[in-house]
Scaffold this motif. Structure first.
Motif, PDB file in Angstrom:
ATOM      1  N   HIS A 133      10.881  25.206 -17.232  1.00 28.60           N
ATOM      2  CA  HIS A 133      11.405  23.892 -16.862  1.00 28.60           C
ATOM      3  C   HIS A 133      12.932  23.991 -16.844  1.00 28.60           C
ATOM      4  O   HIS A 133      13.513  24.708 -17.670  1.00 28.60           O
ATOM      5  CB  HIS A 133      10.939  22.838 -17.875  1.00 28.60           C
ATOM      6  CG  HIS A 133      11.321  21.447 -17.493  1.00 28.60           C
ATOM      7  ND1 HIS A 133      12.490  20.858 -17.928  1.00 28.60           N
ATOM      8  CD2 HIS A 133      10.689  20.534 -16.700  1.00 28.60           C
ATOM      9  CE1 HIS A 133      12.556  19.636 -17.417  1.00 28.60           C
ATOM     10  NE2 HIS A 133      11.490  19.413 -16.677  1.00 28.60           N
ATOM     11  N   PRO A 134      13.603  23.312 -15.924  1.00 34.16           N
ATOM     12  CA  PRO A 134      15.067  23.428 -15.837  1.00 34.16           C
ATOM     13  C   PRO A 134      15.821  23.088 -17.120  1.00 34.16           C
ATOM     14  O   PRO A 134      16.968  23.522 -17.299  1.00 34.16           O
ATOM     15  CB  PRO A 134      15.422  22.445 -14.712  1.00 34.16           C
ATOM     16  CG  PRO A 134      14.197  22.371 -13.867  1.00 34.16           C
ATOM     17  CD  PRO A 134      13.050  22.486 -14.829  1.00 34.16           C
ATOM     18  N   LYS A 139      17.868  31.900 -19.026  1.00 34.65           N
ATOM     19  CA  LYS A 139      18.012  32.275 -17.621  1.00 34.65           C
ATOM     20  C   LYS A 139      17.303  33.584 -17.296  1.00 34.65           C
ATOM     21  O   LYS A 139      17.187  33.958 -16.130  1.00 34.65           O
ATOM     22  CB  LYS A 139      19.500  32.415 -17.270  1.00 34.65           C
ATOM     23  CG  LYS A 139      20.322  31.145 -17.476  1.00 34.65           C
ATOM     24  CD  LYS A 139      19.870  30.019 -16.569  1.00 34.65           C
ATOM     25  CE  LYS A 139      20.860  28.859 -16.559  1.00 34.65           C
ATOM     26  NZ  LYS A 139      20.991  28.186 -17.877  1.00 34.65           N
ATOM     27  N   GLY A 218      13.658  23.017  -6.923  1.00 35.76           N
ATOM     28  CA  GLY A 218      14.455  22.992  -8.136  1.00 35.76           C
ATOM     29  C   GLY A 218      13.751  22.359  -9.317  1.00 35.76           C
ATOM     30  O   GLY A 218      14.381  22.059 -10.340  1.00 35.76           O
ATOM     31  N   THR A 220      11.329  23.820 -11.060  1.00 33.22           N
ATOM     32  CA  THR A 220      11.194  24.890 -12.051  1.00 33.22           C
ATOM     33  C   THR A 220      12.208  25.974 -11.716  1.00 33.22           C
ATOM     34  O   THR A 220      12.748  26.022 -10.595  1.00 33.22           O
ATOM     35  CB  THR A 220       9.778  25.514 -12.060  1.00 33.22           C
ATOM     36  OG1 THR A 220       9.540  26.164 -10.800  1.00 33.22           O
ATOM     37  CG2 THR A 220       8.709  24.470 -12.311  1.00 33.22           C
ATOM     38  N   ARG A 221      12.471  26.847 -12.687  1.00 30.05           N
ATOM     39  CA  ARG A 221      13.410  27.944 -12.470  1.00 30.05           C
ATOM     40  C   ARG A 221      12.690  29.265 -12.746  1.00 30.05           C
ATOM     41  O   ARG A 221      12.196  29.480 -13.856  1.00 30.05           O
ATOM     42  CB  ARG A 221      14.631  27.804 -13.387  1.00 30.05           C
ATOM     43  CG  ARG A 221      15.679  28.897 -13.151  1.00 30.05           C
ATOM     44  CD  ARG A 221      16.964  28.633 -13.907  1.00 30.05           C
ATOM     45  NE  ARG A 221      16.787  28.659 -15.362  1.00 30.05           N
ATOM     46  CZ  ARG A 221      16.879  27.598 -16.152  1.00 30.05           C
ATOM     47  NH1 ARG A 221      17.132  26.397 -15.656  1.00 30.05           N
ATOM     48  NH2 ARG A 221      16.724  27.722 -17.459  1.00 30.05           N
TER      49      ARG A 221
END
Length: 325
Positions: A133-134, A139, A218, A220-221
């Motif tokens: 999740h953003p 990262k 955008g 999800t990442r």
């Protein structure tokens, strides 16, 4: 003269028995063929079945009817096909879970692929990825692992069900990295994805085909693809190996099998037809648009592939004591 009639009759009878499978194969198919899918309509396996069914129908000259028979981790469909007449008119559109994992996870060894099925070919292979999740600060996967090690209870992985490839890859990733996180099992991929999109869970492992739209929006990442090399659908997303994590690989497959005892000539005819279908540029394009690659294997190659998958994943299922509730 009578002495000659008996031996001649016996010889003709023996010839008829020996020729029967060949005649049957030449006549096959003379009626509709059922392709049994172990899940409800929609999704990866059902979609693959519907792509190939129309093309097979053109080649074989008979309707190929997709029949959805969901339940018991796909075993309702598996047992139905395993117990069907081995005449080539009932086929199994299988995937990892229903074919290899469910009998162990559910504690119901209703069939085994080596004993009860005749593998014909794989149809598609779909890579998976790790996405968050953003709101999650990680990262990369190593950063997600570090977060889980620091606060294990703060990281939850959404699983579409116990023993799915998604879940098993999560178990393998924990084993390889030494991290621990909470695993929330859902009844299917849709509710698991909904909770990821809503931020109720921090991450999941999902098929690239399912994840693509959410990544592009955008919502999800992506952190890494779980594949030997980057995938063309998401060329900017690195592999786990590129992030220093080795020994974690997996993909979901779809494939066609017949009941054990199906005449070899029928298997050969199906194999040849699938080779032609999966080489069709239009078919390849339809699978590509769905986030999967077509993959033809001979029956022998498919059997070897299944044996390798079984030897990789069943020990993980047993070691993690994965059971269906």
């Amino acid at each position: 003269m009578r002495k000659l009639i008996a031996p001649l009759s016996a010889a003709l009878a023996a010839f008829a028995v020996a020729a029967a499978p060949s005649v049957q194969a030449q006549e096959w198919p003379s009626k509709p063929v059922r392709l049994v899918v172990p899940y409800p309509p929609g999704g990866n396996v059902d979609g693959a079945a519907r792509i190939i069914s129309g093309e097979l129908q053109k080649l074989l000259g008979q309707p190929i009817v997709v029949e959805n028979k969901a339940g018991a981790g796909g075993m309702l469909a598996g047992e139905h096909v395993a117990r069907a007449d081995p005449d080539g008119y009932t086929l199994f559109m299988a995937a990892n879970g229903p074919l290899l994992y469910s009998p162990t996870i559910y504690g119901r060894p209703l069939y085994h692929w080596q004993k009860d099925f005749a593998p014909i070919s794989t149809v598609s292979l779909t890579p998976l990825l790790v996405q968050v999740h953003p709101s999650v600060p990680a990262k990369t996967v190593p950063e997600l692992v570090a977060l889980a090690k620091a606060k294990p209870d703060s990281v939850t992985m959404a699983s579409p069900g116990a023993g799915t490839t998604n879940h098993l890859l999560s178990e393998m990733l924990q084993k390889q990295t030494g991290a621990k996180w909470v695993t929330a099992h859902y009844k299917g991929n849709a509710p698991a994805t909904n909770d990821l999109l809503g931020g109720q869970v921090q991450f999941n492992i999902d098929q690239v085909s399912v994840a693509q739209p959410f990544i592009k929006d955008g919502r999800t990442r992506p952190l890494a693809v779980i594949a030997p090399k980057r995938v063309p659908w998401l060329p900017d997303v690195p592999t786990l190996q590129e992030q220093g994590i080795t020994g974690v690989e997996g993909q979901t497959f779809t494939g066609v099998l017949a009941p054990a005892g199906t005449p070899p000539a029928v298997i050969d005819k199906l194999s040849t037809a699938l080779r032609t279908v999966l080489a069709n540029p239009d078919v390849k394009a339809r699978f590509y648009q769905a986030g999967a690659d077509t993959q033809f294997m001979t029956p022998k190659e498919f059997s070897a592939y299944l044996a390798k998958e079984e030897s990789t994943w069943l020990p993980i299922i047993r070691a993690a004591n994965i059971k269906a509730n």
